[in-house]
Design a protein around this motif. Structure first.
Motif, short mmCIF file in Angstrom:
data_model
loop_
_atom_site.label_atom_id
_atom_site.label_comp_id
_atom_site.label_asym_id
_atom_site.label_seq_id
_atom_site.Cartn_x
_atom_site.Cartn_y
_atom_site.Cartn_z
N LEU A 191 42.09 36.16 35.83
CA LEU A 191 41.55 35.33 36.99
C LEU A 191 41.01 36.11 38.02
CD1 LEU A 191 44.53 32.68 37.50
CD2 LEU A 191 42.33 32.54 36.07
N ALA A 192 41.02 37.47 37.88
CA ALA A 192 40.37 38.29 39.17
C ALA A 192 39.14 38.63 38.61
CB ALA A 192 41.17 39.65 39.42
N ALA A 193 38.64 38.20 37.43
CA ALA A 193 37.24 38.57 37.04
C ALA A 193 36.45 37.59 36.48
CB ALA A 193 37.30 39.93 36.20
N GLY A 194 35.44 37.53 36.10
CA GLY A 194 34.64 36.70 35.33
C GLY A 194 34.17 35.47 36.25
N ARG A 195 34.27 34.40 35.57
CA ARG A 195 33.73 33.14 36.28
C ARG A 195 35.07 32.26 36.83
NH1 ARG A 195 32.77 28.74 31.78
NH2 ARG A 195 34.66 28.85 30.63
N ILE A 237 29.68 33.18 47.33
CA ILE A 237 29.80 31.88 47.73
C ILE A 237 31.45 31.40 47.39
CG2 ILE A 237 29.10 29.28 47.14
CD1 ILE A 237 26.54 30.79 46.04
N PHE A 238 31.75 31.75 46.48
CA PHE A 238 33.29 31.28 45.84
C PHE A 238 34.16 32.78 46.02
CE2 PHE A 238 29.93 29.43 42.98
CZ PHE A 238 30.01 28.03 43.58
N ASP A 239 35.50 31.96 46.11
CA ASP A 239 36.72 32.98 46.09
C ASP A 239 37.30 32.83 44.54
OD1 ASP A 239 36.30 34.54 48.19
OD2 ASP A 239 37.13 32.88 49.61
N ARG A 240 38.21 33.89 44.15
CA ARG A 240 39.06 33.48 43.20
C ARG A 240 40.32 33.54 43.68
NH1 ARG A 240 35.71 37.93 41.17
NH2 ARG A 240 34.28 37.43 39.41
N MET A 241 41.15 33.25 42.64
CA MET A 241 42.72 33.18 43.17
C MET A 241 43.01 34.46 43.51
SD MET A 241 43.54 29.90 43.06
CE MET A 241 45.42 29.43 42.53
N VAL A 242 42.70 35.31 42.55
CA VAL A 242 43.27 36.68 42.65
C VAL A 242 41.89 37.73 42.57
CG1 VAL A 242 44.81 38.53 41.55
CG2 VAL A 242 45.01 35.95 41.24
N ARG A 243 42.26 38.83 43.44
CA ARG A 243 41.32 39.81 43.30
C ARG A 243 41.75 41.21 42.68
NH1 ARG A 243 41.43 43.53 47.35
NH2 ARG A 243 42.67 43.23 48.95
N PHE A 244 40.84 42.19 42.61
CA PHE A 244 41.27 43.47 42.23
C PHE A 244 41.22 44.29 43.57
CE2 PHE A 244 40.06 42.61 37.64
CZ PHE A 244 41.01 42.50 37.12
N ASP A 245 42.10 45.17 43.58
CA ASP A 245 42.15 46.09 44.65
C ASP A 245 41.44 47.39 44.16
OD1 ASP A 245 43.69 47.71 43.01
OD2 ASP A 245 45.38 47.50 44.41
N ASP A 246 41.13 48.31 44.99
CA ASP A 246 40.24 49.46 44.47
C ASP A 246 41.04 50.37 43.20
OD1 ASP A 246 38.50 49.05 46.21
OD2 ASP A 246 39.34 50.45 48.00
N HIS A 247 42.28 49.94 42.93
CA HIS A 247 42.96 50.75 42.04
C HIS A 247 42.90 49.86 40.65
CE1 HIS A 247 44.33 53.54 44.72
NE2 HIS A 247 44.73 52.82 45.77
N ASP A 306 33.67 44.41 33.12
CA ASP A 306 33.57 43.54 34.16
C ASP A 306 35.12 43.49 34.85
OD1 ASP A 306 34.66 41.88 32.38
OD2 ASP A 306 33.29 40.20 32.98
N SER A 307 36.00 44.49 34.08
CA SER A 307 37.39 44.03 34.70
C SER A 307 38.05 45.40 34.74
CB SER A 307 38.17 43.22 33.89
OG SER A 307 39.52 43.19 34.24
N PRO A 308 38.50 46.16 35.74
CA PRO A 308 39.42 47.25 35.63
C PRO A 308 40.55 47.32 34.94
CG PRO A 308 39.67 46.32 37.79
CD PRO A 308 38.63 45.30 37.11
N ASP A 309 40.97 46.16 34.52
CA ASP A 309 42.15 46.08 33.77
C ASP A 309 41.97 46.33 32.23
OD1 ASP A 309 44.54 45.30 32.38
OD2 ASP A 309 45.03 43.93 34.02
N ILE A 310 42.36 47.27 31.69
CA ILE A 310 42.10 47.47 30.16
C ILE A 310 42.66 46.32 29.46
CG2 ILE A 310 44.45 48.77 29.77
CD1 ILE A 310 42.74 50.55 27.93
N ALA A 311 43.55 45.55 29.90
CA ALA A 311 43.98 44.47 28.75
C ALA A 311 43.19 43.45 28.94
CB ALA A 311 45.39 44.02 29.35
N VAL A 312 42.41 43.21 29.97
CA VAL A 312 41.44 42.12 30.18
C VAL A 312 39.98 42.80 29.48
CG1 VAL A 312 40.04 40.71 31.53
CG2 VAL A 312 42.37 41.09 32.03
N ALA A 313 39.65 43.73 29.70
CA ALA A 313 38.31 44.55 29.74
C ALA A 313 38.04 44.69 28.04
CB ALA A 313 38.03 45.82 30.30
N LEU A 314 39.22 45.33 27.47
CA LEU A 314 39.07 45.62 26.10
C LEU A 314 38.90 44.24 25.12
CD1 LEU A 314 38.84 47.69 23.85
CD2 LEU A 314 41.28 47.88 23.95
#
Lengths: 615, 498
Positions: free
Chosen positions: B171-175, B84-94, B410-418
């Motif tokens: 901002l690319a993950a979560g709520r 339903i919604f979009d975020r400001m930023v998204r993650f790519d496959d990497h 829920d984030s491919p970014d270790i700085a966010v996920a950890l």
């Protein structure tokens, strides 16, 4: 207790005993028969359980055999037999197989005992089941009872093991069904019976392991002794378990059947219970009925016994009444003769006895009367002879004096007349004594100070006690100063006392001690007069109070008779204690209140006190 | 101030930025592969059709302001919200942040002020335009008062009092969805779908319709029918018998259902299973006991058998695909060491009270893992009492010595996920700026045995045969806007393996 009462009691005891014995016999017989029936039912249920148990085992073995024979199982075994086989893919297979085959337990075990898949404890894969590899020929064996390790404890199941052989390796399939309340629910139970299963999975008694088909058994603690006994003995036992009190009381008879595993260990106890409520109700009914019947029988027996005892004892009572009348002096008493049996013969003998007694008494009275008159005549003759002889000599002297001078005659005359007057006076005294004895006055009661009377009488005789030329007699008085004043005639009492003291003085011609003692006990006052004379023989004691009997040369034999008469008129009694050489003691007991006295107050006076005078 | 430019293009040829030389080479190769595979395909993407999806969780609302705290429920909510919604930023496959509603962003030197320039021409599904004010209002509600969110010109400016080094990844993950509150209080988004029906009863299906005004282009399918609260077996049956096109699969189901011919896909391991101790409980205060517990657990069998090779044994918090250093954490079972540790404590564990291990009883995988852990610990001589409890119930961790937790990365970014992962395990919040800090932060609770990692598990889906272009991110999730349905007859399910 009267004879009738005894007879009635005998009847009653006999009837009650008989009724009790009959009731006990019926109750015992009923109990034995019912328990036999209950045992038969229990045995039947145990047999049914054994059949169901065996059938369940066969069923389990059949299902596990079916799994072992399935193509998928063989494929799995072949796959697992490959080097580097991936056993993880069979992780869930045991669960699926168990569900499809309605088995509670199912394990797939590798040749080395490693658990590949487990339905009841999936997480245990990879661990060893060593016991299963110890036996290779599982396929010829039936089902057995075994404990099953679970995630949250231990369970009990009927297990069967079958093997699938691939090459040189065996794969073991262990299937089973849980032995729990669901299994108990499959048993068809007769009414008032139940089956309780105790799963002996832990040491001691665990209440939660005791279940019936409805779940955990309430009041599990009641089963502790039985379970504990089976745990120690491993034998089949029977025991009655009772609980509650009053109307809530229950009683069940349990057959405890030990459930033994392959290794001989006790894994469970099956308790086949048969309610004893029916038995108790029946026994209560019988007991109630017995009590009712017994009550009726006892009541009827009492009435009948009363009637019989009355009929039996009536002639005896008449005999007893007749005997009492005879005792009371009614010698003409007779009893009716109602029968010719032993009682009738007894009555006739009684009547004959009283008739003869009456006749003998008449003769005795006549004889005694004659003897009394003779004694009286002898006494009179003896008494009168003494003064008559001097009179006769005096008269003869007087007659001879007429031949002398007148002065001599006058002198003799005056001497003779004086002597005659003295002897006549003596005769008057003798006659007066007899007259007094014959005319003993009725006592006039008033409170009498007995101690004062004693002192007065002893003082009266003081001159004689200390008479010159006579050995002295020492008076000793032991008077109870708190003595109650008895109701008595003071004159008669003093007269009796004088006679006793005089009698004692006469008994001590060589001197001695006169002891007078007053005392009081139990509604009576006592007067003891003792001497230290020669004493009396028993024969003398027996005749001591007989009128005109005396052991003295110059006695009239009336002194002690007068004492006895006085004491008798006062409702008291007199007794003598004596032995030859030991003196004599006369004891007078007088009631404090005489019935004829104006101040009479009834007390617990002994019956024989008023009428008995002991010699 | 440094400005990073991003290049944009529409759905089907998505934006990739920043465009480095290496990226261009990769992009070219991927594009050529895509063209080649497209040429090989017998059919081209088609619009239309109804996509039937089943999930296990129950999502009551997708309102980002009412985000669930439970990891799995949050994951399910995120799946639906992303429709339903979009975020400001998204993650790519990497796992790199890429423009979405924001076409570019810039920050100040100390990373406290971030400015996101909004995409132009974007409209919400109710037709209202996306404005910086709308986006700022949404973000302000989601970021909280610690942030000052404002709209400046065509941008949204976010000011914080602390450094925000990986803020776009956050901002690319979560709520952090951009939403618009309508007059009636309902929320609308700029996403590929809009809610057509959201019945109150859980038995009914939620219906999403294609958002014709989506800035990235209309999704291929017309409608999504989503069934919630579907149990795992029901979902397996549904995908096997053609009653759904996309279902979630338990790890233990994947191999079995794949053997039946059902198409399955799995992400990289993203679900983290671990034991967390309540350090206030006396029974586990001795670190040697916790070390003994860690050494007694056979992680390999959990990953390979219990989770049917859909997981990887873990000794670290983050999976190796994310951190790259997970191999440095030893995960092998050492029963001897475990028993030595227990002996060192001089406690008679055979007589002591069992340790209470709590798990979410609604999660069958957690339960299976918990049971295996209990078996392992029993072998080591530690009695464990399992206690299944409903997540979200009043039960507190204080009632248990340890809790088996399942946490989604829920984030491919270790700085966010950890940090998120550490926070979910009750560890203190940290700011990670260097790999050394990340490693140290991860190492600390493990070395202290406050957290005992067990496995990382993949997210798996069963996908129907007519579903095309099912290309979820490697860290899990959906991209249903890219999915289209083949019109060819649905083939019969594969043979059932006995």
């Amino acid at each position: 207790m009267s004879f009738r009462t005894k007879l009635l009691a005998l009847f009653t005891v006999t009837i009650i005993t008989a009724v009790t014995l009959v009731g006990w016999g019926v109750s015992s017989y009923t109990r034995r028969e019912f328990e036999l029936f209950a045992r038969q039912r229990s045995d039947a249920l145990v047999a049914q359980f054994r059949r169901e148990y065996a059938q369940r085992g066969e069923e389990v073995a059949h299902r596990v055999q079916g799994i072992a024979d399935a193509e998928a199982t063989v494929r799995m075994a072949i796959d697992l037999n490959r080097p580097q086989a991936d056993v993880s893919q069979y992780y869930n297979d045991a669960h699926a197989i168990a569900q499809s085959q309605q088995l509670d337990f199912f394990d797939i075990v590798a040749d080395d005992g490693t658990l590949i898949s487990s339905a009841e404890w999936p997480a245990r894969f990879g661990y060893k089941n060593d016991w299963v590899t110890a036996e290779k020929d599982w396929n010829s064996q039936g089902a057995f009872l075994s404990r099953v390790d679970m995630q949250d404890g231990v369970d009990l199941g009927v297990l069967a093991v079958r093997t699938v052989r691939v090459g040189e390796k065996h794969f073991y399939l262990i299937g089973g069904q849980r032995l729990n309340q669901d299994f108990l629910a499959t048993l068809v139970l007769p009414e008032s019976m139940r089956v309780v299963l105790y799963r002996n999975l832990e040491q001691g008694f665990v209440a939660s392991e005791l279940t019936d088909q409805h779940g955990q058994v309430a009041q599990a603690e009641l089963f502790v002794p039985l379970i504990t006994e089976v745990q120690s003995s491993h034998r089949e036992l029977q025991k009655t378990i009772e609980s509650g009190t009053g109307r809530a009381a229950t009683s069940e008879s349990f057959n405890a059947l030990p459930l033994i595993g392959r290794g001989g260990d006790l894994l469970g106890v099956l308790l086949v219970g048969s309610s004893r409520q029916d038995l108790i109700q029946m026994l209560n009914f019988i007991r109630g009925l017995a009590l009712l019947v017994a009550g009726g029988v006892i009541l009827a027996g009492l009435v009948l016994g009363w009637w019989i005892s009355a009929r039996v004892t009536r002639p005896i009572e008449q005999l007893a009444r007749g005997a009492r009348e005879v005792t009371a002096g009614h010698w003409e008493a007779r009893v009716e003769v109602h029968s010719r049996d032993e009682i009738g013969q007894l009555a006739e003998a009684f009547n004959e006895m009283t008739r003869q007694l009456s006749e003998q008494r008449e003769r005795l009275v006549q004889t005694e009367r004659v003897a009394a008159w003779r004694e009286l005549a002898r006494r009179l003759a003896h008494e009168l002879k003494n003064p008559l002889f001097p009179l006769q000599l005096t008269v003869e002297n007087l007659q001879r004096a007429r031949e002398q001078t007148s002065e001599q005659f006058d002198e003799v005359f005056f001497e003779s007349t004086a002597t005659m007057r003295a002897e006549l006076e003596n005769l008057k005294t003798i006659v007066s004594r007899f007259s007094d004895f014959a005319k003993m006055p009725a006592p006039e009661f008033e409170p009498v100070d007995l101690n004062e009377s004693v002192r007065s009488v002893v003082k009266l005789f003081e001159p004689q006690l200390c008479a010159v030329g006579r050995p002295p007699i020492t008076p000793e008085l032991y008077l109870d100063e708190g003595l109650v004043r008895p109701q008595a005639d003071p004159v008669l009492l003093r007269r009796a006392l004088e006679n006793l003291v005089l009698n004692s003085l006469d008994a001590m011609p060589a001197g001695g001690t006169l002891t007078v003692r007053t005392s009081q006990y139990d509604g009576s006052v006592c007067l003891d007069v003792s001497d230290t004379g020669a004493g009396l023989t028993p024969e003398e004691c027996a005749r001591l109070f007989t009128p005109y009997y005396t052991s003295k040369q110059h006695g009239t034999g009336l002194g002690l008779a007068i004492v006895q008469s006085v004491v008798s008129d006062h409702g008291g009694k007199i007794a003598v204690e004596s032995a030859p050489g030991a003196g004599a003691t006369f004891r007078i007991e007088l009631p404090i209140n005489h019935p004829e006295s104006p101040n009479y107050h009834p007390r617990s006076v002994p019956e024989d006190l008023a009428v008995t005078s002991a010699a | 101030m440094r400005l990073i430019a991003y290049q944009l293009h529409a759905r089907g040829s998505k934006a990739i930025a920043p465009i480095s030389l290496t990226a261009r080479v990769i992009l070219t190769a991927v594009t050529m592969l895509a063209i080649a595979s497209g040429a090989a395909a017998s059919t081209s993407p088609k619009f239309g059709g109804v996509l039937r999806v089943q999930i296990s969780e129950h999502v009551a609302t997708v309102d980002p302001r009412q985000w669930p705290s439970d990891s799995l429920r949050a994951m399910a909510t995120e799946r639906l919200a992303s429709l339903i919604f979009d975020r400001m930023v998204r993650f790519d496959d990497h796992g790199l942040p890429q423009p979405m509603l924001a076409v570019s962003w810039q920050h100040d030197d100390n990373l406290k002020r971030w400015q996101f320039r909004l995409r132009e021409g974007v409209k919400f599904s109710d037709g209202s335009p996306l404005t910086p004010e709308t986006a700022a209002m949404a973000l302000q509600q989601l970021l909280g008062n610690e942030f000052d969110v404002s709209a400046i010109s065509d941008s949204v400016v976010i000011q914080a009092d602390h450094s925000l080094p990986e803020f776009p990844s956050q901002l690319a993950a979560g709520r952090y969805f951009i939403f618009h509150t309508a007059d009636d209080g309902s929320l609308t988004g700029t996403g590929p779908f809009r809610v057509a029906a959201w019945p109150a009863d859980s038995a009914s299906k939620i219906v999403f319709l294609a958002n014709e005004m989506c800035w990235a282009g209309r999704p291929f399918v017309d409608k999504i029918e989503l069934t919630m609260d579907a149990d795992p077996q029901q979902q397996a049956n549904a995908i096997e018998f053609g009653q759904a096109e996309v279902v979630e699969l338990q790890a233990s189901q994947v191999r079995h259902i794949a053997q039946r011919g059902v198409r399955t896909t799995s992400s990289d391991p993203v679900d983290f299973f671990a034991l967390r101790f309540d350090m206030a409980r006396p029974a586990v205060q001795d670190a040697r006991i916790r070390e003994a517990i860690s050494a007694a657990i056979e992680r390999a069998s959990i990953a390979d058998v219990v989770l049917q090779r859909q997981g990887a044994q873990a000794a670290s918090l983050l999976p190796n695909w994310l951190s790259g250093y997970a191999f440095l954490f030893p995960s092998a079972m050492d029963l001897t060491h475990s028993k030595q540790m227990l002996t060192a404590t001089r406690r008679d564990f055979s007589r002591s009270t069992p340790l209470v291990l709590v798990y979410d009883s609604a999660d069958v995988e957690l339960r299976a893992v918990a049971e295996r852990v209990a078996v392992n610990l029993k072998e080591a001589g530690i009695a464990v009492q399992l206690s299944g409890q409903i997540t979200g119930s009043a039960t507190k961790l204080s009632a248990a010595d340890m809790r088996l937790m399942r946490q989604r990365i829920d984030s491919p970014d270790i700085a966010v996920a950890l940090p998120a992962l550490l926070a979910s395990f009750g560890e203190p919040s940290i700011v990670l700026e260097t790999p050394e800090q990340e490693y140290a932060a991860e190492r600390a609770p493990i070395d202290a045995y406050r957290i005992i990692p067990l496995v990382h598990v993949s997210e798996s889906y069963g996908v129907g045969p007519q579903v095309r272009d099912w290309m979820p991110p490697r860290w899990g999730g959906w991209r249903l806007e890219d999915v289209w349905l083949a019109t060819a007859p649905v083939p019969a399910p594969g043979g059932i393996t006995p």
